[in-house]
Scaffold this active site. Structure first.
Site, PDB file in Angstrom:
ATOM      1  N   TYR A 103       0.855  -1.199  -0.077  1.00 34.09           N
ATOM      2  CA  TYR A 103      -0.138  -0.064   0.032  1.00 34.09           C
ATOM      3  C   TYR A 103       0.820   1.558  -0.089  1.00 34.09           C
ATOM      4  O   TYR A 103       0.661   2.087  -0.680  1.00 34.09           O
ATOM      5  CB  TYR A 103      -0.942  -0.053   1.183  1.00 34.09           C
ATOM      6  CG  TYR A 103      -2.048  -1.056   1.044  1.00 34.09           C
ATOM      7  CD1 TYR A 103      -2.357  -1.452  -0.043  1.00 34.09           C
ATOM      8  CD2 TYR A 103      -2.511  -1.612   2.214  1.00 34.09           C
ATOM      9  CE1 TYR A 103      -3.477  -2.712  -0.069  1.00 34.09           C
ATOM     10  CE2 TYR A 103      -3.420  -2.621   2.417  1.00 34.09           C
ATOM     11  CZ  TYR A 103      -3.961  -3.152   1.015  1.00 34.09           C
ATOM     12  OH  TYR A 103      -4.721  -4.318   1.051  1.00 34.09           O
ATOM     13  N   TYR A 104       2.057   1.420   0.591  1.00 35.60           N
ATOM     14  CA  TYR A 104       2.940   2.437   0.625  1.00 35.60           C
ATOM     15  C   TYR A 104       3.467   2.667  -0.723  1.00 35.60           C
ATOM     16  O   TYR A 104       3.406   3.626  -1.140  1.00 35.60           O
ATOM     17  CB  TYR A 104       3.990   1.905   1.640  1.00 35.60           C
ATOM     18  CG  TYR A 104       5.273   3.116   1.614  1.00 35.60           C
ATOM     19  CD1 TYR A 104       5.161   4.397   2.061  1.00 35.60           C
ATOM     20  CD2 TYR A 104       6.157   2.523   0.866  1.00 35.60           C
ATOM     21  CE1 TYR A 104       6.143   5.133   2.175  1.00 35.60           C
ATOM     22  CE2 TYR A 104       7.476   3.757   1.009  1.00 35.60           C
ATOM     23  CZ  TYR A 104       7.388   4.905   1.570  1.00 35.60           C
ATOM     24  OH  TYR A 104       8.308   5.481   1.503  1.00 35.60           O
ATOM     25  N   SER A 105       3.816   1.787  -1.436  1.00 36.37           N
ATOM     26  CA  SER A 105       4.374   1.703  -2.854  1.00 36.37           C
ATOM     27  C   SER A 105       3.165   2.113  -3.695  1.00 36.37           C
ATOM     28  O   SER A 105       3.431   3.024  -4.727  1.00 36.37           O
ATOM     29  CB  SER A 105       4.822   0.387  -3.300  1.00 36.37           C
ATOM     30  OG  SER A 105       5.968  -0.005  -2.680  1.00 36.37           O
ATOM     31  N   LYS A 152       2.908   6.006  -2.940  1.00 36.11           N
ATOM     32  CA  LYS A 152       3.935   6.811  -3.660  1.00 36.11           C
ATOM     33  C   LYS A 152       4.216   6.804  -5.133  1.00 36.11           C
ATOM     34  O   LYS A 152       4.519   8.045  -5.808  1.00 36.11           O
ATOM     35  CB  LYS A 152       5.405   6.353  -3.124  1.00 36.11           C
ATOM     36  CG  LYS A 152       5.675   6.547  -1.520  1.00 36.11           C
ATOM     37  CD  LYS A 152       5.649   8.086  -1.152  1.00 36.11           C
ATOM     38  CE  LYS A 152       6.311   8.251   0.294  1.00 36.11           C
ATOM     39  NZ  LYS A 152       6.328   9.413   0.448  1.00 36.11           N
TER      40      LYS A 152
END
Length: 275
Positions: free
Chosen positions: A161-163, A166
């Site tokens: 989810y972070y990727s 970003k």
């Protein structure tokens, strides 16, 4: 004369790591600086470090708050304007990989974790940009976003989810740059690779494990060809370069990758390195 003398900078997520380093660098280079974070102790440490470097408190504004909330964003902007009268530069640095502490990984992580990652790493940037826009129009200012090489084309199942957030931020940087340049506002970003900060600790590793993680990565040229983990100053220098219109005026909507060569080989297995 310091190159940012008379300029006012807001740096989100500046209570530690890259944000703290960037705040110190801007302050030492003459800027009025607004620092912010959610952890009172770490924010105070950032403030004290800046003051200890010889910067006067009249050039520093410290705001304890949450940049993911409308109230936190408004307080950042209001107090900056109240103290310094204008805003010249916005550094959207706040970000983290928020993990599901209950155990699920990859696609099994909850939608709540997804929303938290998006809210911090993308939505807060969008909201801050919208709110600061009229002030940056007056000063013909700069926006620098902080992304990551994890947003690139290689799969990141450990930080899914972070990727995603970003990667969306990278598209937002490109698109907002074209929209805002007509108003004299430049938008760019930096994409760090492995940098020694508290990021990995926030992802679940204790200090000693985090140290071994960075050492393991740096020892393998298939992970970091330069065979050294980056320092916050490495990223800070790029942020100040992108915020300096005299040096980078013709750079619009770009992301500068600073990763010791990692994305050229992209052999990093974060899951293996964290074990």
């Amino acid at each position: 004369m310091p190159r940012f003398s008379g300029k006012t900078v807001i740096i989100t997520g500046s209570s530690h790591g890259i944000g703290r380093c960037v705040a110190l660098m801007f302050a030492q280079d003459g800027a009025n600086v607004t620092i912010t974070g959610r952890n009172a102790q770490r924010l105070q440490e950032t403030k004290q470090q800046i003051l200890n470097s010889g910067v006067s408190e009249c050039h520093l504004n410290s705001v304890l708050g949450d940049v993911t909330t409308s109230e936190g964003q408004d307080e950042l902007i209001k107090t900056t304007l109240d103290k310094f009268g204008k805003i010249d530069i916005l550094v959207n640095n706040a970000g983290a990989s928020i993990m599901d502490i209950s155990g699920p990984t990859g696609v099994d992580q909850s939608m709540d974790i997804y929303h938290k990652n998006m809210q911090l790493n993308l939505q807060s940037v969008i909201e801050m940009t919208r709110k600061v826009k009229p002030h940056l129009m007056e000063t013909k200012g700069e926006i620098v976003n902080v992304s990551t090489i994890g947003a690139g084309p290689h799969a990141q199942p450990d930080f899914l989810y972070y990727s995603i957030a970003k990667a969306a931020l990278d598209q937002y940087t490109r698109s907002s740059a074209i929209d805002l340049i007509q108003h004299g506002i430049r938008v760019n970003s930096v994409s760090p690779g492995i940098v020694v900060t508290g990021f990995i600790g926030a992802a679940g590793l204790e200090n000693e494990s985090a140290r071994k993680f960075y050492e393991k990565l740096a020892s393998n040229k298939q992970w970091i060809p330069a065979m050294v983990a980056g320092k916050p100053e490495d990223i800070g220098n790029i942020i100040l370069f992108l915020a300096d219109r005299k040096l980078s005026s013709y750079i619009i909507g770009q992301s500068i990758v600073a990763d010791g060569g990692s994305t050229l080989v992209m052999g990093v297995d974060f899951g293996a390195a964290m074990q």
